[in-house]
Design an enzyme around this catalytic site. Structure first.
Site, PDB file in Angstrom:
ATOM      1  N   GLY A   9       0.797  -1.222   0.000  1.00 51.26           N
ATOM      2  CA  GLY A   9       0.000   0.000   0.000  1.00 51.26           C
ATOM      3  C   GLY A   9       0.824   1.263   0.000  1.00 51.26           C
ATOM      4  N   ARG A  34      -1.451  -0.230  -6.768  1.00 51.37           N
ATOM      5  CA  ARG A  34      -2.409  -0.872  -7.662  1.00 51.37           C
ATOM      6  C   ARG A  34      -2.327  -0.321  -9.074  1.00 51.37           C
ATOM      7  NH1 ARG A  34      -7.925  -0.083  -4.518  1.00 51.37           N
ATOM      8  NH2 ARG A  34      -6.906   1.918  -4.118  1.00 51.37           N
ATOM      9  N   ASP A  62      -2.653  -6.016  -6.014  1.00 49.11           N
ATOM     10  CA  ASP A  62      -3.900  -5.548  -5.408  1.00 49.11           C
ATOM     11  C   ASP A  62      -4.336  -6.575  -4.364  1.00 49.11           C
ATOM     12  OD1 ASP A  62      -6.668  -4.964  -4.882  1.00 49.11           O
ATOM     13  OD2 ASP A  62      -6.766  -3.880  -6.783  1.00 49.11           O
ATOM     14  N   SER A  84      -4.972  -1.574   3.666  1.00 52.13           N
ATOM     15  CA  SER A  84      -6.260  -2.057   4.158  1.00 52.13           C
ATOM     16  C   SER A  84      -7.321  -1.045   3.775  1.00 52.13           C
ATOM     17  CB  SER A  84      -6.236  -2.219   5.681  1.00 52.13           C
ATOM     18  OG  SER A  84      -7.489  -2.679   6.166  1.00 52.13           O
ATOM     19  N   LYS A 159     -11.286  -4.980  10.981  1.00 47.63           N
ATOM     20  CA  LYS A 159      -9.931  -5.061  11.535  1.00 47.63           C
ATOM     21  C   LYS A 159      -9.816  -6.217  12.534  1.00 47.63           C
ATOM     22  CE  LYS A 159      -7.093  -2.501  10.555  1.00 47.63           C
ATOM     23  NZ  LYS A 159      -6.163  -2.451   9.400  1.00 47.63           N
ATOM     24  N   VAL A 187      -4.435   7.975  14.097  1.00 47.85           N
ATOM     25  CA  VAL A 187      -3.143   8.294  13.491  1.00 47.85           C
ATOM     26  C   VAL A 187      -3.187   9.672  12.846  1.00 47.85           C
ATOM     27  CG1 VAL A 187      -1.337   7.511  11.927  1.00 47.85           C
ATOM     28  CG2 VAL A 187      -2.843   5.838  13.038  1.00 47.85           C
ATOM     29  N   SER A 199      -6.541   9.910   5.723  1.00 48.55           N
ATOM     30  CA  SER A 199      -6.320   9.346   7.053  1.00 48.55           C
ATOM     31  C   SER A 199      -6.386  10.382   8.165  1.00 48.55           C
ATOM     32  CB  SER A 199      -4.956   8.638   7.098  1.00 48.55           C
ATOM     33  OG  SER A 199      -4.942   7.535   6.236  1.00 48.55           O
TER      34      SER A 199
END
Length: 341
Positions: A9, A34, A62, A84, A159, A187, A199
């Site tokens: 990722g 990806r 992927d 994720s 998760k 985060v 994020s």
């Protein structure tokens, strides 16, 4: 001695800082994306922190398919599995994110075992170690949250089930590969270059004054740079194999975070709310703002957590939350200014 580490990722917030940390320690990094068109963007983001030279390479793979993973693992000594689905929009289907998270994790672990990788460090979530509501227990690595709790949002459910599946798979897998999981809280921290704000949308929303009042919500903050360092430390520490580590720093109410922004940014934080929304009203608003749904079960609650294990075994020493929050906000403001100039 220099190692070659695969980071899944590579376009992500946490993954990007893990790549930077690995490069700073002298290692070579291969990262998965990806879309090959994103390689230039990742190189530019990493290059804003360190010149990777020829130590950064890319693999196309992927989480939803097997193609590319065997080649991505070839010649690597370890794996940081960070990719994720975020689930920021909180789908109504509580299982919507389970398959991408769980099946993708198992796909990575199977490929790692087949390739003879020494260790996989997987990013999970602090929610997987959350005790039952009202139990009085402290969140720690010995606790497992109940994935069948009907109040659990789809992201946290995914998760829990993904990490459970990872440990179950490793218990039955033959080979030399070991697993370690990292369980971060909220985060925050600076973006890499003009990276995406997905994020850290909570901080962006506060800066934008949306919603115009605060949630009665407590967040256990961890700086993305400290989290990246913990991933890398866990990859190489001999005793970290087979362990879970909670990665959280200070726990702050949203009103405290808003106060930090207003005090630290002055006029640039003029839109940051100061008043707290009644919880009953939040539940109504969440019907129209899906991203609020994941917080409904946390309103008004401040759960005790312990990061003692990470501190004692890996030397985890999270920086002050104020620094993290302000650095995050400054990077968001700078990114927006760059996009509009």
């Amino acid at each position: 001695m220099s190692k070659t580490i695969l980071v899944t990722g590579g376009t992500g917030f946490i993954a990007g800082w893990c790549i930077v940390d690995l490069l700073r320690r002298g290692h070579a990094v291969r990262t998965t994306i990806r879309n090959p068109a994103r390689e230039a963007l990742v190189r530019a983001a990493i290059g804003a922190q360190i010149d990777p030279g020829d130590r950064l390479s890319f693999a196309i793979a992927d989480l939803t398919g097997d193609a590319g993973w065997a080649a991505a693992m070839m010649g690597c000594d370890g794996v940081l599995h960070i990719a994720s689905p975020l689930g920021r929009e909180a789908p109504r289907d509580r299982d919507a994110l389970v398959a991408p998270a769980r099946d993708g994790t198992l796909r990575i672990l199977r490929a790692a075992v087949a390739a003879g990788i020494d260790r996989v460090v997987m990013t999970s979530a602090a929610a997987t170690a959350r005790p039952p509501r009202g139990s009085g227990l402290v969140s720690s690595e010995t606790v497992w949250a109940d994935a069948e709790d009907p109040r659990l949002d789809p992201y946290r459910r995914s998760k829990i089930l993904a990490e459970r599946a990872a440990w179950d798979f490793m218990a039955s897998a033959a080979g030399q590969t070991a697993l370690t999981t990292i369980l971060p809280g909220a985060v925050f921290g600076p973006l890499l270059g003009n990276g995406e704000a997905a994020s850290v949308w909570v901080i962006q929303a506060l800066l934008d004054g949306k919603p115009p009042r605060l949630l009665d919500l407590a967040l256990s903050v961890v700086d993305v740079r400290d989290l990246a360092a913990l991933h890398v430390d866990a990859l190489f520490a001999p005793d970290a194999a087979g362990q879970r580590f909670l990665a959280m720093g200070e726990t702050l109410w949203m009103k405290d975070i808003a106060g930090i922004l207003r005090a630290g940014l002055g006029a640039r934080a003029a839109k940051v709310p100061t008043q707290v929304l009644p919880n009953a009203l939040v539940r109504v608003i969440a019907l129209f703002l899906p991203r609020l749904r994941m917080f409904l079960g946390d309103l008004g609650q401040r759960r005790p957590v312990s990061n003692d294990k990470a501190r004692q075994m890996l030397g985890f020493a999270p920086r002050p939350a104020r620094e993290t929050i302000l650095d995050c906000a400054e990077s968001l403001l700078a990114s927006r200014a760059a996009q509009t100039s």
